[in-house]
Design an enzyme around this catalytic site. Structure first.
Site, short mmCIF file in Angstrom:
data_model
loop_
_atom_site.label_atom_id
_atom_site.label_comp_id
_atom_site.label_asym_id
_atom_site.label_seq_id
_atom_site.Cartn_x
_atom_site.Cartn_y
_atom_site.Cartn_z
N ASP A 1 2.78 1.94 7.84
CA ASP A 1 2.50 2.79 6.69
C ASP A 1 1.41 2.22 5.80
O ASP A 1 1.16 1.02 5.79
CB ASP A 1 3.78 3.00 5.86
CG ASP A 1 4.33 1.68 5.32
OD1 ASP A 1 4.41 0.72 6.10
OD2 ASP A 1 4.67 1.62 4.13
N GLU A 2 0.77 3.09 5.06
CA GLU A 2 -0.13 2.75 3.97
C GLU A 2 -1.25 1.79 4.38
O GLU A 2 -1.69 0.96 3.60
CB GLU A 2 0.66 2.17 2.79
CG GLU A 2 1.64 3.16 2.18
CD GLU A 2 2.38 2.61 0.99
OE1 GLU A 2 2.66 3.37 0.05
OE2 GLU A 2 2.70 1.40 0.98
N SER A 3 -1.74 1.94 5.58
CA SER A 3 -2.93 1.20 5.99
C SER A 3 -4.14 2.09 5.67
O SER A 3 -4.39 3.08 6.35
CB SER A 3 -2.88 0.87 7.49
OG SER A 3 -3.97 0.07 7.86
N GLU B 1 3.24 7.58 9.14
CA GLU B 1 1.84 7.46 9.56
C GLU B 1 1.66 7.23 11.06
O GLU B 1 0.56 7.43 11.59
CB GLU B 1 1.16 6.32 8.78
CG GLU B 1 0.90 6.62 7.32
CD GLU B 1 2.06 6.26 6.41
OE1 GLU B 1 1.84 6.09 5.20
OE2 GLU B 1 3.21 6.15 6.90
N HIS C 1 -0.04 -3.99 5.18
CA HIS C 1 1.05 -4.76 4.54
C HIS C 1 1.23 -6.10 5.25
O HIS C 1 2.36 -6.56 5.48
CB HIS C 1 2.36 -3.96 4.57
CG HIS C 1 2.41 -2.84 3.57
ND1 HIS C 1 2.55 -3.06 2.21
CD2 HIS C 1 2.35 -1.49 3.73
CE1 HIS C 1 2.58 -1.88 1.59
NE2 HIS C 1 2.44 -0.93 2.48
#
Length: 611
Positions: A251-253, A303, A188
């Site tokens: 998050d969301e890597s 995460e 992000h």
């Protein structure tokens, strides 16, 4: 507080401070100032006693006194020609130490005025953490003098200067609210790379990402220069944000850019890293040392949870209670956010009944103490400075009560009764959650004549973020000027209809008042429908979203009115009426035009009650 009390009651109130408590009608005793930099362990308890002789508020800290002052203001009641405080004795303290609200300004920027009125609302409902989500793929929102290209190239010119950020921190502190900044990394983070591609895992060049969702780009965890850059940046931010905690996102890597870089793959093999999760843990270990150097505790999303990290890392859970509990069982402190996502457009009831520590939790007392609390999340994909208030308020007040009050306080009807009162109080701070709908409807019609459209809008609410994204494919450049942006989530129509229908169906012959009220509601719909259809047809923006909904509105009015008549009178319905009505409700239930009806469940109950 005195100015607000005066405004609320219209009674002139002297502002001078009495030196002799015996002559004062309000006495506030504070034992100490509290912590110089408010922490998660700040004492927020207070006691309040009101008698015929006056009111006395006692607290150990200034923050505790602030909480008690808000309670005192909430207690003011009218009695025909006067206002009064009821005689009472209160001993109060919060159930959870961490009671937060996240506002995402990375995807859509929010001016300082919006942030400050939000802080006013937070103070009124006793929230104590403002989580400022400052960086995203779509924008870098905080000035760095050390790395000026972060905002110079990554913000579209929409960012907070360091002086503005300090102003917000001071404004929050004066209201007993901590400001925890979030700088999302390693993913992000596209907006970082527009000006500084050298810290990324790919060659670039980069540009601000307009679309939403998970991106492949990520910081390069294998270069010492990445950590040198972050050391400089975090050190600079530490001079602005005094709170002991700093949120690193995490998050969301998805690891795609790492796996696509041969040099990074070779690094992983050399260091026996079996997957990109191990590489992210390596990144977080190095990042943690930087945070510790600058006297900050790390917070990250689910995460970041990894046995390689020490136990003072705080995990914020977007995955839910089970994930939060799993972290506590491993010895990590946690904050729950998953049930409190405002962009899911859930009702205040659903949020209110969700709990960071539900009654059936299997955590031990020691593990339960690791659950710091909860945090409401206002993600910014589909809002701007005009719509944000109606998305946050008043539902956030219900969650604030959940975080403060005992778990067994769960009376939904009483919550809604008090929420209506609180909603009006919040508007006095300059919040626009109630007035925005009329502004939006006037803009859509180009007219002051919105009475009929207001009736229509009262039974509509926005679809969830995911439904809107799938239906409209929103991006950062999507104009937020549709009917879905005007109407508000969980409008009063839903709960009113729920209460009326439940009472009426319990005993139709004994609930005449409820029957009349329901008939009046359906009559209002019938009366409004022709004008609504006319205005929808005349407005291209309304026609795109509301043409079918306006036609269904007429059907719903007719179905409701007939159902009430048949249930109350016990008369037979025409052949096929019940089946046809249920079919029409099924059609109205389907996603259309980015808005949904709030009353379909109750109408279905009425139809099913017809013999």
């Amino acid at each position: 507080m005195l100015h607000r009390l005066e405004y609320q009651t219209g009674v002139p109130i002297g502002k001078e401070i009495q030196k002799d408590a015996a002559n004062a009608s309000l006495v506030i005793e504070v034992k100490g100032a509290g912590q110089a930099v408010q922490s998660v362990d700040e004492d927020e308890s207070y006691s309040l006693n009101v008698t015929a002789r006056g009111a006395k508020l006692q607290a150990n800290t200034v923050v505790g006194a602030l909480r008690g002052m808000e309670t005192l203001l909430q207690l003011v009641q009218p009695d025909h020609s006067a206002y009064f405080l009821p005689a009472l004795s209160i001993e109060d303290s919060p159930r959870f130490r961490w009671r937060g609200l996240l506002v995402d300004v990375g995807r859509h920027f929010e001016p300082v005025s919006v942030i400050e009125r939000t802080l006013d609302g937070m103070a009124a409902v006793k929230l104590n953490v403002f989580h400022w989500h400052l960086t995203e793929d779509q924008g870098f929102r905080i000035e760095s003098k050390l790395y000026p290209k972060l905002t110079g190239m990554g913000s579209d010119g929409l960012y907070y200067t360091q002086e503005q950020a300090k102003e917000v921190v001071a404004y929050a502190r004066a209201r007993g609210i901590r400001v925890v900044p979030e700088f999302d990394m390693p993913g992000h983070s596209v907006s970082w790379f527009v000006g500084y591609p050298e810290i990324s895992s790919g060659p670039g060049p980069y540009k601000i990402r307009r679309e939403f969702g998970v991106s492949d780009e990520a910081m390069d965890p294998t270069r010492d220069s990445t950590y040198k850059f972050l050391d400089g940046f975090i050190g600079e931010m530490a001079t602005i944000f005094s709170d002991p905690y700093l949120h690193i996102g995490g998050d969301e890597s998805n690891g795609a850019q790492w796996k696509g870089n041969p040099r990074i793959v070779e690094f992983m093999q050399k260091h026996d890293m079996k997957d990109t999760a191990a590489l992210q843990a390596y990144f977080n270990q190095h990042l943690l040392k930087i945070l510790e150097k600058h006297h900050k505790h790390m917070i990250g999303w689910d995460e970041v949870l990894n046995p390689a990290l020490p136990k003072d890392v705080v995990v914020q859970s977007w995955r839910g209670v089970e994930s939060l509990s799993a972290g506590a069982k491993q010895g990590y402190q946690g904050i729950l956010s998953a049930p409190y996502y405002l962009d899911a457009m859930k009702s205040a009831e659903q949020h209110y009944l969700a709990d960071p520590l539900p009654a059936n939790s299997d955590l031990t007392p020691e593990q339960r103490s690791l659950i710091l609390g909860g945090e409401v999340c206002m993600w910014g994909e589909q809002l701007n400075e005009w719509t944000i208030d109606s998305r946050i308020w008043p539902r956030t007040a219900a969650m604030a009560e959940r975080f403060w009050s005992p778990e067994n306080i769960r009376d939904v009807n009483d919550m809604y009764r008090r929420l209506d009162v609180m909603s009006v109080r919040l508007e006095a701070f300059g919040l626009t959650h109630l007035t925005h709908e009329d502004v939006g409807l006037r803009a859509l019609t180009g007219s002051m004549d919105i009475d009929a459209l207001r009736v229509f809008a009262s039974v509509l609410e926005p679809v969830s973020f995911h439904e809107r994204y799938e239906g409209q494919h929103t991006s950062q450049l999507t104009p937020l000027d549709r009917l879905v942006d005007a109407v508000r989530p969980d409008p009063p129509s839903w709960h009113e209809m729920e209460v009326l229908v439940r009472a009426f169906l319990e005993n139709p012959s004994q609930h005449e008042a409820e029957r009349r009220r329901l008939q009046d509601i359906f009559a209002d719909w019938v009366a409004a429908a022709p004008k609504v259809q006319q205005q929808v047809a005349a407005s291209p923006l309304l026609a795109a979203d509301a043409t079918e909904r306006a036609q269904q509105f007429v059907q719903l009015a007719d179905i409701g009115s007939q159902a009430i008549t048949h249930v109350a009178g016990g008369s037979a319905t025409p052949a096929g009426w019940k089946q046809g009505s249920l079919s029409a409700l099924d059609t109205a239930q389907k996603p259309q035009g980015l808005v949904r009806f709030t009353v379909l469940v109750q109408l279905r109950e009425l139809v099913n009650a017809v013999q």
